[in-house]
Motif scaffolding. Structure first.
Motif, PDB file in Angstrom:
ATOM      1  N   TRP A   1      57.265   3.616 -49.506  1.00 22.84           N
ATOM      2  CA  TRP A   1      57.087   5.001 -49.920  1.00 22.84           C
ATOM      3  C   TRP A   1      55.967   5.112 -50.938  1.00 22.84           C
ATOM      4  CZ3 TRP A   1      60.407   8.946 -48.099  1.00 22.84           C
ATOM      5  CH2 TRP A   1      61.504   8.498 -47.358  1.00 22.84           C
ATOM      6  N   VAL A   2      55.374   6.287 -51.011  1.00 22.80           N
ATOM      7  CA  VAL A   2      54.372   6.552 -52.033  1.00 22.80           C
ATOM      8  C   VAL A   2      54.712   7.891 -52.686  1.00 22.80           C
ATOM      9  CG1 VAL A   2      52.775   7.735 -50.440  1.00 22.80           C
ATOM     10  CG2 VAL A   2      51.906   6.682 -52.536  1.00 22.80           C
ATOM     11  N   GLU A   3      54.499   7.970 -53.985  1.00 21.79           N
ATOM     12  CA  GLU A   3      54.737   9.217 -54.709  1.00 21.79           C
ATOM     13  C   GLU A   3      53.452   9.649 -55.395  1.00 21.79           C
ATOM     14  OE1 GLU A   3      58.029   9.133 -57.368  1.00 21.79           O
ATOM     15  OE2 GLU A   3      59.427   8.303 -55.896  1.00 21.79           O
ATOM     16  N   PHE A   4      53.192  10.939 -55.374  1.00 20.48           N
ATOM     17  CA  PHE A   4      52.022  11.472 -56.064  1.00 20.48           C
ATOM     18  C   PHE A   4      52.240  12.942 -56.376  1.00 20.48           C
ATOM     19  CE2 PHE A   4      51.248  11.573 -51.472  1.00 20.48           C
ATOM     20  CZ  PHE A   4      50.859  12.892 -51.237  1.00 20.48           C
ATOM     21  N   ALA A   5      51.559  13.407 -57.396  1.00 15.64           N
ATOM     22  CA  ALA A   5      51.708  14.793 -57.818  1.00 15.64           C
ATOM     23  C   ALA A   5      51.114  15.729 -56.783  1.00 15.64           C
ATOM     24  CB  ALA A   5      51.025  14.994 -59.169  1.00 15.64           C
ATOM     25  N   ASN A   6      51.732  16.890 -56.617  1.00 16.92           N
ATOM     26  CA  ASN A   6      51.181  17.923 -55.754  1.00 16.92           C
ATOM     27  C   ASN A   6      49.949  18.500 -56.447  1.00 16.92           C
ATOM     28  OD1 ASN A   6      50.543  20.211 -54.265  1.00 16.92           O
ATOM     29  ND2 ASN A   6      52.638  20.946 -54.126  1.00 16.92           N
ATOM     30  N   PRO A   7      48.762  18.320 -55.862  1.00 16.22           N
ATOM     31  CA  PRO A   7      47.545  18.817 -56.522  1.00 16.22           C
ATOM     32  C   PRO A   7      47.559  20.316 -56.776  1.00 16.22           C
ATOM     33  CG  PRO A   7      46.999  17.330 -54.713  1.00 16.22           C
ATOM     34  CD  PRO A   7      48.457  17.637 -54.591  1.00 16.22           C
TER      35      PRO A   7
ATOM     36  N   THR B   1      54.562  21.345 -60.895  1.00 14.77           N
ATOM     37  CA  THR B   1      56.014  21.194 -60.974  1.00 14.77           C
ATOM     38  C   THR B   1      56.571  20.391 -59.808  1.00 14.77           C
ATOM     39  OG1 THR B   1      56.548  23.214 -59.712  1.00 14.77           O
ATOM     40  CG2 THR B   1      56.113  23.465 -62.070  1.00 14.77           C
ATOM     41  N   GLU B   2      55.703  19.921 -58.910  1.00 15.33           N
ATOM     42  CA  GLU B   2      56.167  19.197 -57.739  1.00 15.33           C
ATOM     43  C   GLU B   2      55.525  17.818 -57.627  1.00 15.33           C
ATOM     44  OE1 GLU B   2      57.116  22.844 -54.598  1.00 15.33           O
ATOM     45  OE2 GLU B   2      55.439  21.498 -54.220  1.00 15.33           O
ATOM     46  N   ARG B   3      56.285  16.892 -57.062  1.00 14.77           N
ATOM     47  CA  ARG B   3      55.766  15.581 -56.697  1.00 14.77           C
ATOM     48  C   ARG B   3      56.165  15.301 -55.255  1.00 14.77           C
ATOM     49  NH1 ARG B   3      53.814  12.110 -60.297  1.00 14.77           N
ATOM     50  NH2 ARG B   3      54.341  10.325 -58.982  1.00 14.77           N
ATOM     51  N   PHE B   4      55.206  14.783 -54.481  1.00 13.73           N
ATOM     52  CA  PHE B   4      55.503  14.392 -53.106  1.00 13.73           C
ATOM     53  C   PHE B   4      56.018  12.954 -53.086  1.00 13.73           C
ATOM     54  CE2 PHE B   4      52.268  17.720 -52.074  1.00 13.73           C
ATOM     55  CZ  PHE B   4      53.091  18.506 -51.286  1.00 13.73           C
ATOM     56  N   ARG B   5      56.987  12.705 -52.234  1.00 16.22           N
ATOM     57  CA  ARG B   5      57.479  11.353 -51.961  1.00 16.22           C
ATOM     58  C   ARG B   5      57.410  11.181 -50.448  1.00 16.22           C
ATOM     59  NH1 ARG B   5      62.586   8.615 -50.916  1.00 16.22           N
ATOM     60  NH2 ARG B   5      62.514   6.517 -51.822  1.00 16.22           N
ATOM     61  N   CYS B   6      56.518  10.312 -49.978  1.00 15.65           N
ATOM     62  CA  CYS B   6      56.197  10.235 -48.549  1.00 15.65           C
ATOM     63  C   CYS B   6      56.485   8.850 -47.986  1.00 15.65           C
ATOM     64  CB  CYS B   6      54.726  10.590 -48.329  1.00 15.65           C
ATOM     65  SG  CYS B   6      54.271  12.217 -48.971  1.00 15.65           S
ATOM     66  N   ASP B   7      57.064   8.823 -46.801  1.00 15.35           N
ATOM     67  CA  ASP B   7      57.435   7.597 -46.107  1.00 15.35           C
ATOM     68  C   ASP B   7      56.226   7.069 -45.332  1.00 15.35           C
ATOM     69  OD1 ASP B   7      58.481   5.621 -44.504  1.00 15.35           O
ATOM     70  OD2 ASP B   7      60.134   6.826 -43.708  1.00 15.35           O
ATOM     71  N   LEU B   8      55.528   6.113 -45.931  1.00 18.78           N
ATOM     72  CA  LEU B   8      54.339   5.548 -45.292  1.00 18.78           C
ATOM     73  C   LEU B   8      54.686   4.806 -44.001  1.00 18.78           C
ATOM     74  CD1 LEU B   8      52.441   4.165 -48.422  1.00 18.78           C
ATOM     75  CD2 LEU B   8      51.869   6.197 -47.083  1.00 18.78           C
ATOM     76  N   THR B   9      55.844   4.173 -43.970  1.00 17.02           N
ATOM     77  CA  THR B   9      56.261   3.446 -42.775  1.00 17.02           C
ATOM     78  C   THR B   9      56.384   4.386 -41.577  1.00 17.02           C
ATOM     79  OG1 THR B   9      57.390   1.718 -44.028  1.00 17.02           O
ATOM     80  CG2 THR B   9      58.148   2.091 -41.775  1.00 17.02           C
TER      81      THR B   9
ATOM     82  N   ARG C   1      44.657   9.817 -47.837  1.00 14.46           N
ATOM     83  CA  ARG C   1      44.080   8.698 -48.590  1.00 14.46           C
ATOM     84  C   ARG C   1      45.069   7.536 -48.676  1.00 14.46           C
ATOM     85  NH1 ARG C   1      43.753   6.860 -53.802  1.00 14.46           N
ATOM     86  NH2 ARG C   1      45.135   8.470 -54.644  1.00 14.46           N
ATOM     87  N   HIS C   2      46.322   7.842 -48.965  1.00  7.12           N
ATOM     88  CA  HIS C   2      47.327   6.781 -49.102  1.00  7.12           C
ATOM     89  C   HIS C   2      47.656   6.141 -47.761  1.00  7.12           C
ATOM     90  CE1 HIS C   2      48.296   7.188 -53.355  1.00  7.12           C
ATOM     91  NE2 HIS C   2      48.283   8.500 -53.211  1.00  7.12           N
ATOM     92  N   CYS C   3      47.775   6.944 -46.716  1.00  7.00           N
ATOM     93  CA  CYS C   3      48.078   6.387 -45.395  1.00  7.00           C
ATOM     94  C   CYS C   3      46.929   5.519 -44.884  1.00  7.00           C
ATOM     95  CB  CYS C   3      48.364   7.515 -44.403  1.00  7.00           C
ATOM     96  SG  CYS C   3      49.958   8.329 -44.603  1.00  7.00           S
TER      97      CYS C   3
ATOM     98  N   GLU D   1      47.269   1.576 -43.931  1.00  6.27           N
ATOM     99  CA  GLU D   1      46.895   1.036 -42.626  1.00  6.27           C
ATOM    100  C   GLU D   1      45.788  -0.009 -42.759  1.00  6.27           C
ATOM    101  OE1 GLU D   1      45.140   3.517 -39.257  1.00  6.27           O
ATOM    102  OE2 GLU D   1      47.225   3.263 -38.624  1.00  6.27           O
ATOM    103  N   ALA D   2      44.848   0.232 -43.679  1.00  2.00           N
ATOM    104  CA  ALA D   2      43.771  -0.732 -43.896  1.00  2.00           C
ATOM    105  C   ALA D   2      44.307  -2.060 -44.424  1.00  2.00           C
ATOM    106  CB  ALA D   2      42.747  -0.153 -44.876  1.00  2.00           C
ATOM    107  N   ALA D   3      45.457  -1.996 -45.100  1.00  2.00           N
ATOM    108  CA  ALA D   3      46.076  -3.213 -45.623  1.00  2.00           C
ATOM    109  C   ALA D   3      46.899  -3.936 -44.561  1.00  2.00           C
ATOM    110  CB  ALA D   3      46.960  -2.867 -46.813  1.00  2.00           C
ATOM    111  N   GLY D   4      46.861  -3.415 -43.325  1.00  2.00           N
ATOM    112  CA  GLY D   4      47.577  -4.054 -42.234  1.00  2.00           C
ATOM    113  C   GLY D   4      48.960  -3.493 -41.994  1.00  2.00           C
ATOM    114  N   THR D   5      49.231  -2.308 -42.534  1.00  2.00           N
ATOM    115  CA  THR D   5      50.554  -1.679 -42.432  1.00  2.00           C
ATOM    116  C   THR D   5      51.624  -2.706 -42.811  1.00  2.00           C
ATOM    117  OG1 THR D   5      49.665  -0.419 -40.556  1.00  2.00           O
ATOM    118  CG2 THR D   5      52.006  -0.185 -40.991  1.00  2.00           C
ATOM    119  N   PRO D   6      51.664  -3.091 -44.087  1.00  2.00           N
ATOM    120  CA  PRO D   6      52.538  -4.179 -44.520  1.00  2.00           C
ATOM    121  C   PRO D   6      54.029  -3.972 -44.276  1.00  2.00           C
ATOM    122  CG  PRO D   6      51.596  -2.990 -46.400  1.00  2.00           C
ATOM    123  CD  PRO D   6      50.868  -2.534 -45.191  1.00  2.00           C
ATOM    124  N   VAL D   7      54.480  -2.732 -44.201  1.00  2.00           N
ATOM    125  CA  VAL D   7      55.895  -2.465 -43.891  1.00  2.00           C
ATOM    126  C   VAL D   7      55.921  -1.549 -42.672  1.00  2.00           C
ATOM    127  CG1 VAL D   7      58.122  -1.702 -44.800  1.00  2.00           C
ATOM    128  CG2 VAL D   7      56.387  -2.589 -46.364  1.00  2.00           C
ATOM    129  N   PRO D   8      55.786  -2.108 -41.466  1.00  2.00           N
ATOM    130  CA  PRO D   8      55.666  -1.271 -40.249  1.00  2.00           C
ATOM    131  C   PRO D   8      57.005  -0.735 -39.783  1.00  2.00           C
ATOM    132  CG  PRO D   8      55.679  -3.583 -39.664  1.00  2.00           C
ATOM    133  CD  PRO D   8      55.696  -3.547 -41.159  1.00  2.00           C
TER     134      PRO D   8
END
Length: 247
Positions: free
Chosen positions: A12-18, A22-30, A227-229, A233-240
């Motif tokens: 997962w990756v977390e980042f502030a909503n630009p 008041t919001e933060r996204f939490r996204c399932d990269l897998t 950007r995060h995805c 993927e460039a890192a080889g999708t370490p947790v596919p």
């Protein structure tokens, strides 16, 4: 192929909503870098064995809110008998109904959503609203009920207090897994996101569904997700995603 057990590790990756402090996204990269795609009409056996041709459009679509109903209503009024197989039925008897809890949904008729066109219909197989969108050059997510275009992506909201009393809203973007349907999820005879048969897309979810994700996150939020995805993927999708793994 057997259904994948979805109790596997995810990244997962977390980042502030630009656009909203008041919001933060939490996204399932897998999930978002998986190769899932809808295979309706291309091998989808349907969620129920008794209605294989209806795909997941068997019970009708629940509306998110009144705005969802009214937006769809505007497009329903544009459908012609040549585009919608059950046009006469929907016009005469309505195309919405309420479930046992009083929530609004599209009507289910003969084991499928009222907007489902059969294979024999000259106007085209599948969702009449989806067909209207394609005919008019519109993104399908702007025409169909929210639940129809979001699945099997899932957006959830949660209020978080990190400990200092300064709460924020966590907006989770992930996979709508079978268990997300509650106990009823066990009754489904087939479920696409956990089956390898549906992980055959040439592009990953975050690319193929840019329009939908932008609608869920906003343009700036999607740009950060991209950007995060891309880095993942460039890192080889370490947790596919196991359903997308080479086989």
């Amino acid at each position: 192929m057997p259904e994948i057990d979805l109790g596997f590790p995810r990244s997962w990756v977390e980042f502030a909503n630009p656009d909203d402090a008041t919001e933060r996204f939490r996204c399932d990269l897998t999930w978002l870098t998986s190769r899932w795609t809808c295979i309706f009409g291309a091998g989808c056996p349907g969620i129920y064995e008794g209605s294989p041709e209806a795909g997941c459009c068997t019970l009708g679509a629940h509306f998110a809110d009144d705005d969802d109903v009214e937006r769809v209503r505007g497009f329903v009024e544009q459908l012609t008998p040549q585009q919608w197989e059950r046009h006469a039925e929907g016009t005469a008897h309505g195309w919405t109904e309420t479930d046992d809890d009083g929530d609004a949904k599209t009507r289910a008729v003969d084991g499928a959503c009222i907007f489902h066109n059969s294979r024999e219909f000259d106007g085209g197989y599948g969702c009449a609203l989806h067909g209207l969108a394609l005919a008019e050059g519109l993104e399908p997510h702007t025409v169909k009920p929210d639940v129809c275009w979001q699945l099997p992506m899932r957006r959830q909201f949660r209020e978080v207090d990190p400990g200092d009393g300064q709460t924020y809203t966590e907006v989770e973007i992930g996979e709508y897994v079978r268990s997300g349907w509650g106990p009823g999820g066990h009754d489904l005879d087939w479920y696409c996101s956990s089956n390898t048969e549906a992980h055959v897309a040439l592009e990953p979810v975050w690319v193929a569904h840019r329009a939908e994700l932008t609608a869920l996150m906003g343009p700036a939020g999607y740009a950060e997700l991209d950007r995060h995805c891309s880095a993942f993927e460039a890192a080889g999708t370490p947790v596919p995603h196991p359903a997308s793994a080479p086989r």
